[in-house]
Design a protein around this motif. Structure first.
Motif, PDB file in Angstrom:
ATOM      1  N   ARG A   5       0.830  -0.730   0.319  1.00 23.84           N
ATOM      2  CA  ARG A   5       0.371   0.471   0.441  1.00 23.84           C
ATOM      3  C   ARG A   5       1.164   0.940   0.033  1.00 23.84           C
ATOM      4  O   ARG A   5       0.749   2.032  -0.935  1.00 23.84           O
ATOM      5  CB  ARG A   5      -0.688   0.188   1.062  1.00 23.84           C
ATOM      6  N   GLU A   6       1.864   1.985   0.390  1.00 21.05           N
ATOM      7  CA  GLU A   6       2.389   2.726   1.200  1.00 21.05           C
ATOM      8  C   GLU A   6       3.442   2.939  -0.648  1.00 21.05           C
ATOM      9  O   GLU A   6       3.628   3.686  -0.999  1.00 21.05           O
ATOM     10  CB  GLU A   6       3.801   2.345   1.633  1.00 21.05           C
ATOM     11  N   VAL A   7       3.938   1.994  -0.821  1.00 25.75           N
ATOM     12  CA  VAL A   7       4.550   2.170  -1.873  1.00 25.75           C
ATOM     13  C   VAL A   7       4.159   2.641  -3.223  1.00 25.75           C
ATOM     14  O   VAL A   7       3.872   3.610  -4.025  1.00 25.75           O
ATOM     15  CB  VAL A   7       5.580   0.543  -2.235  1.00 25.75           C
ATOM     16  N   THR A   8       3.041   1.915  -3.351  1.00 28.46           N
ATOM     17  CA  THR A   8       1.586   1.903  -4.564  1.00 28.46           C
ATOM     18  C   THR A   8       1.311   3.744  -4.422  1.00 28.46           C
ATOM     19  O   THR A   8       0.881   4.093  -5.602  1.00 28.46           O
ATOM     20  CB  THR A   8       0.428   0.632  -4.496  1.00 28.46           C
ATOM     21  N   GLU A   9       0.601   4.174  -3.190  1.00 25.78           N
ATOM     22  CA  GLU A   9       0.520   5.270  -2.746  1.00 25.78           C
ATOM     23  C   GLU A   9       1.230   6.280  -3.316  1.00 25.78           C
ATOM     24  O   GLU A   9       0.969   7.195  -3.700  1.00 25.78           O
ATOM     25  CB  GLU A   9      -0.044   5.272  -1.712  1.00 25.78           C
ATOM     26  N   GLU A  10       2.047   5.763  -2.992  1.00 26.55           N
ATOM     27  CA  GLU A  10       3.879   6.715  -3.579  1.00 26.55           C
ATOM     28  C   GLU A  10       3.961   6.947  -5.110  1.00 26.55           C
ATOM     29  O   GLU A  10       3.862   8.077  -5.506  1.00 26.55           O
ATOM     30  CB  GLU A  10       5.047   6.816  -2.583  1.00 26.55           C
ATOM     31  N   TYR A  11       4.201   6.008  -5.741  1.00 32.74           N
ATOM     32  CA  TYR A  11       3.568   5.562  -6.655  1.00 32.74           C
ATOM     33  C   TYR A  11       3.046   5.923  -7.516  1.00 32.74           C
ATOM     34  O   TYR A  11       2.565   7.023  -8.432  1.00 32.74           O
ATOM     35  CB  TYR A  11       3.717   4.147  -7.671  1.00 32.74           C
ATOM     36  N   ASN A  12       1.862   6.297  -7.513  1.00 33.40           N
ATOM     37  CA  ASN A  12       0.472   7.191  -7.748  1.00 33.40           C
ATOM     38  C   ASN A  12       0.694   8.474  -7.574  1.00 33.40           C
ATOM     39  O   ASN A  12       0.296   8.837  -8.690  1.00 33.40           O
ATOM     40  CB  ASN A  12      -1.083   6.549  -6.770  1.00 33.40           C
ATOM     41  N   LYS A  13       1.723   9.238  -7.046  1.00 33.74           N
ATOM     42  CA  LYS A  13       1.310  10.954  -6.284  1.00 33.74           C
ATOM     43  C   LYS A  13       2.675  11.296  -7.953  1.00 33.74           C
ATOM     44  O   LYS A  13       2.188  11.921  -8.466  1.00 33.74           O
ATOM     45  CB  LYS A  13       2.277  10.822  -4.890  1.00 33.74           C
ATOM     46  N   GLU A  14       3.710  10.010  -8.264  1.00 31.42           N
ATOM     47  CA  GLU A  14       4.818  10.459  -9.008  1.00 31.42           C
ATOM     48  C   GLU A  14       3.841  10.153 -10.192  1.00 31.42           C
ATOM     49  O   GLU A  14       3.842  11.630 -11.274  1.00 31.42           O
ATOM     50  CB  GLU A  14       5.582   9.729  -8.787  1.00 31.42           C
ATOM     51  N   ILE A  15       2.427   9.351 -10.913  1.00 29.03           N
ATOM     52  CA  ILE A  15       1.886   9.477 -11.809  1.00 29.03           C
ATOM     53  C   ILE A  15       0.824   9.780 -11.821  1.00 29.03           C
ATOM     54  O   ILE A  15       0.721  10.826 -13.410  1.00 29.03           O
ATOM     55  CB  ILE A  15       1.697   7.727 -12.100  1.00 29.03           C
ATOM     56  N   LEU A  16       0.334  10.576 -11.341  1.00 23.91           N
ATOM     57  CA  LEU A  16      -0.127  11.751 -11.411  1.00 23.91           C
ATOM     58  C   LEU A  16       1.118  12.772 -11.947  1.00 23.91           C
ATOM     59  O   LEU A  16       0.324  13.669 -12.897  1.00 23.91           O
ATOM     60  CB  LEU A  16      -0.769  12.135 -10.255  1.00 23.91           C
ATOM     61  N   LYS A  17       1.757  13.701 -11.220  1.00 24.11           N
ATOM     62  CA  LYS A  17       2.597  14.443 -12.358  1.00 24.11           C
ATOM     63  C   LYS A  17       2.456  14.224 -13.480  1.00 24.11           C
ATOM     64  O   LYS A  17       2.822  15.371 -14.456  1.00 24.11           O
ATOM     65  CB  LYS A  17       3.983  14.213 -11.063  1.00 24.11           C
ATOM     66  N   VAL A  18       3.562  13.024 -13.566  1.00 26.63           N
ATOM     67  CA  VAL A  18       4.123  12.662 -14.846  1.00 26.63           C
ATOM     68  C   VAL A  18       2.669  12.725 -15.977  1.00 26.63           C
ATOM     69  O   VAL A  18       2.543  13.583 -17.150  1.00 26.63           O
ATOM     70  CB  VAL A  18       4.270  11.252 -15.052  1.00 26.63           C
ATOM     71  N   THR A  19       1.498  12.130 -15.427  1.00 27.06           N
ATOM     72  CA  THR A  19       0.153  12.164 -16.138  1.00 27.06           C
ATOM     73  C   THR A  19      -0.029  13.398 -16.859  1.00 27.06           C
ATOM     74  O   THR A  19      -0.905  13.869 -18.118  1.00 27.06           O
ATOM     75  CB  THR A  19      -0.545  11.548 -16.130  1.00 27.06           C
ATOM     76  N   GLU A  20       0.045  14.104 -15.665  1.00 28.80           N
ATOM     77  CA  GLU A  20      -0.288  16.044 -16.001  1.00 28.80           C
ATOM     78  C   GLU A  20       0.426  16.976 -17.059  1.00 28.80           C
ATOM     79  O   GLU A  20       0.363  17.505 -17.831  1.00 28.80           O
ATOM     80  CB  GLU A  20      -0.121  16.377 -15.183  1.00 28.80           C
ATOM     81  N   VAL A  21       1.893  16.377 -16.957  1.00 30.17           N
ATOM     82  CA  VAL A  21       2.997  17.131 -17.638  1.00 30.17           C
ATOM     83  C   VAL A  21       2.734  16.540 -19.193  1.00 30.17           C
ATOM     84  O   VAL A  21       2.490  17.062 -20.255  1.00 30.17           O
ATOM     85  CB  VAL A  21       4.005  16.458 -16.953  1.00 30.17           C
ATOM     86  N   LEU A  22       2.108  14.942 -18.916  1.00 28.51           N
ATOM     87  CA  LEU A  22       1.949  13.646 -20.915  1.00 28.51           C
ATOM     88  C   LEU A  22       0.900  15.365 -21.334  1.00 28.51           C
ATOM     89  O   LEU A  22       0.706  15.294 -22.428  1.00 28.51           O
ATOM     90  CB  LEU A  22       2.056  12.955 -20.864  1.00 28.51           C
ATOM     91  N   LEU A  23      -0.541  15.560 -20.456  1.00 32.12           N
ATOM     92  CA  LEU A  23      -1.546  16.437 -21.439  1.00 32.12           C
ATOM     93  C   LEU A  23      -1.346  16.838 -21.328  1.00 32.12           C
ATOM     94  O   LEU A  23      -1.728  17.390 -23.283  1.00 32.12           O
ATOM     95  CB  LEU A  23      -2.609  15.825 -20.093  1.00 32.12           C
ATOM     96  N   GLU A  24      -0.277  17.795 -20.919  1.00 28.69           N
ATOM     97  CA  GLU A  24       0.183  19.733 -21.260  1.00 28.69           C
ATOM     98  C   GLU A  24       0.808  18.924 -22.139  1.00 28.69           C
ATOM     99  O   GLU A  24       0.374  19.793 -23.313  1.00 28.69           O
ATOM    100  CB  GLU A  24       0.496  20.215 -20.617  1.00 28.69           C
ATOM    101  N   LEU A  25       2.059  18.212 -22.403  1.00 23.91           N
ATOM    102  CA  LEU A  25       2.244  18.136 -23.268  1.00 23.91           C
ATOM    103  C   LEU A  25       1.563  17.439 -24.812  1.00 23.91           C
ATOM    104  O   LEU A  25       2.376  18.331 -26.354  1.00 23.91           O
ATOM    105  CB  LEU A  25       3.868  16.627 -23.590  1.00 23.91           C
ATOM    106  N   ILE A  26       0.720  16.623 -24.822  1.00 25.22           N
ATOM    107  CA  ILE A  26       0.480  16.279 -25.618  1.00 25.22           C
ATOM    108  C   ILE A  26      -0.925  17.538 -26.356  1.00 25.22           C
ATOM    109  O   ILE A  26      -1.236  17.590 -27.443  1.00 25.22           O
ATOM    110  CB  ILE A  26      -0.932  15.119 -25.500  1.00 25.22           C
ATOM    111  N   SER A  27      -2.053  17.895 -25.274  1.00 26.00           N
ATOM    112  CA  SER A  27      -2.556  19.275 -25.710  1.00 26.00           C
ATOM    113  C   SER A  27      -1.418  20.745 -26.460  1.00 26.00           C
ATOM    114  O   SER A  27      -1.859  21.063 -27.608  1.00 26.00           O
ATOM    115  CB  SER A  27      -2.956  20.109 -24.496  1.00 26.00           C
TER     116      SER A  27
END
Length: 331
Positions: A152-174
């Motif tokens: 749980r701890e590791v996956t929740e931390e990874y979720n935070k990082e993937i949220l950041k990357v997802t936001e960056v990718l969506l901005e770049l694709i836009s």
């Protein structure tokens, strides 16, 4: 319902592949090999912005796929995530079965083996664990693995990082589509956009030249961000051929999904891809699917359609798109 798990089947030490896993001749990897010497796009997210936008645009337009490097997710965290997944699949079978899902009752979260058969009645050589990671209102921690304790701890931390990357990718694709950078995220539910984790396990296969881990498909997601172990197997389709997406340490494998194809009115293509299996080694991948909320209306963005470029896709709720995709109905 008792399900035959691929991992348990592989552990028996089969010499030949059971008939339900043997693909039609034209789908067998030995009859549809990947093109040699052509490499999928590799894009550093730390390069100058104008160059980054150009490379993202070309990759999304021409491939629907790229490897992202210099993405900021700590290598140590990715390693911890992968070890937690490996530890779950090392558990005794009876322990894993406590997390079993039941897709026949629309219960997709948990431990599973894909039993949805294609028209040829062929089954894929893969077990998986699937669950929501975001938003918090969709997360059911009670069905997450309790072993290993770090999951749980590791996956929740990874979720935070993937949220950041997802936001960056969506901005770049836009940006690549010539839109304001926040347009895609806003069209996909904003902070209610969903992240789903799927850990895929492809055990050693006695005749990998005849089988597939996952048959050719496009993802219904917005984007899929995947990290594999070091056993190759992912292939993407372009210009009538398969191309291998080989392992690159600490790279994110980024797939453009169906929702980006619809929103972009076909300017960017959802990538057709498949997974091969290995005779000697276990292949694993950790895929995060970014998807809109079920009630989100998804259609070609108004900024990208006009009299010369009319809408090529209908607008519908994501729930309806998903239902049609899962049941192989026309969109």
């Amino acid at each position: 319902m008792e399900v035959e798990r691929i991992q348990a089947l592989a552990a028996v030490g089969l010499d030949t592949l059971p008939a339900q896993f043997v693909r039609p001749s034209h789908e067998q990897p030995e009859n549809s090999p990947a093109v040699e010497g052509v490499f999928v796009p590799v894009i550093s997210l730390s390069q100058p912005h104008h160059a980054l936008i150009r490379e993202i645009h070309e990759a999304c337009r021409d491939w629907g796929f790229f490897l992202a490097t210099d993405h900021g997710i700590p290598l140590e965290l990715t390693g911890q995530l992968q070890e937690a997944g490996r530890e779950f699949f090392r558990l005794p079978q009876e322990e894993k079965e406590k997390y079993a899902n039941d897709p026949s009752r629309k219960n997709f979260e948990g431990y599973g083996t894909k039993m949805t058969k294609n028209p040829d009645e062929k089954v894929e050589w893969v077990d998986y664990f699937f669950h929501f990671m975001h938003p918090s209102g969709k997360v059911r921690h009670e069905i997450w693995p309790r072993h290993p304790p770090s999951y749980r701890e590791v996956t929740e931390e990874y979720n935070k990082e993937i949220l950041k990357v997802t936001e960056v990718l969506l901005e770049l694709i836009s940006d690549g589509l010539g839109l304001e950078k926040n347009v895609l995220k806003a069209s996909l539910g904003g902070d209610q956009m969903e992240l789903e984790m799927k850990i895929n396990l492809y055990p050693p296969c006695p005749q990998p030249q005849l089988a597939l881990g996952v048959e050719p498909h496009t993802d219904m997601s917005v984007v899929t961000i995947l990290v594999p172990n070091d056993v190759p197997g992912l292939q993407v389709w372009k210009d009538g051929n398969w191309f291998a997406a080989d392992y690159l340490p600490n790279a994110l494998f980024c797939h453009i999904g169906d929702q980006i194809e619809v929103l972009s009115n076909g300017k960017y293509k959802s990538v057709l891809h498949r997974s091969l299996v290995n005779k000697e080694k276990t292949r694993m991948s950790w895929a995060v699917f970014c998807a809109p909320p079920q009630e989100a209306l998804i259609g070609p963005l108004p900024e990208l359609i006009n009299d010369q470029n009319p809408a090529k896709y209908s607008t519908k709720m994501y729930a309806e798109f998903r239902h049609r995709k899962l049941n192989k109905l026309p969109q």
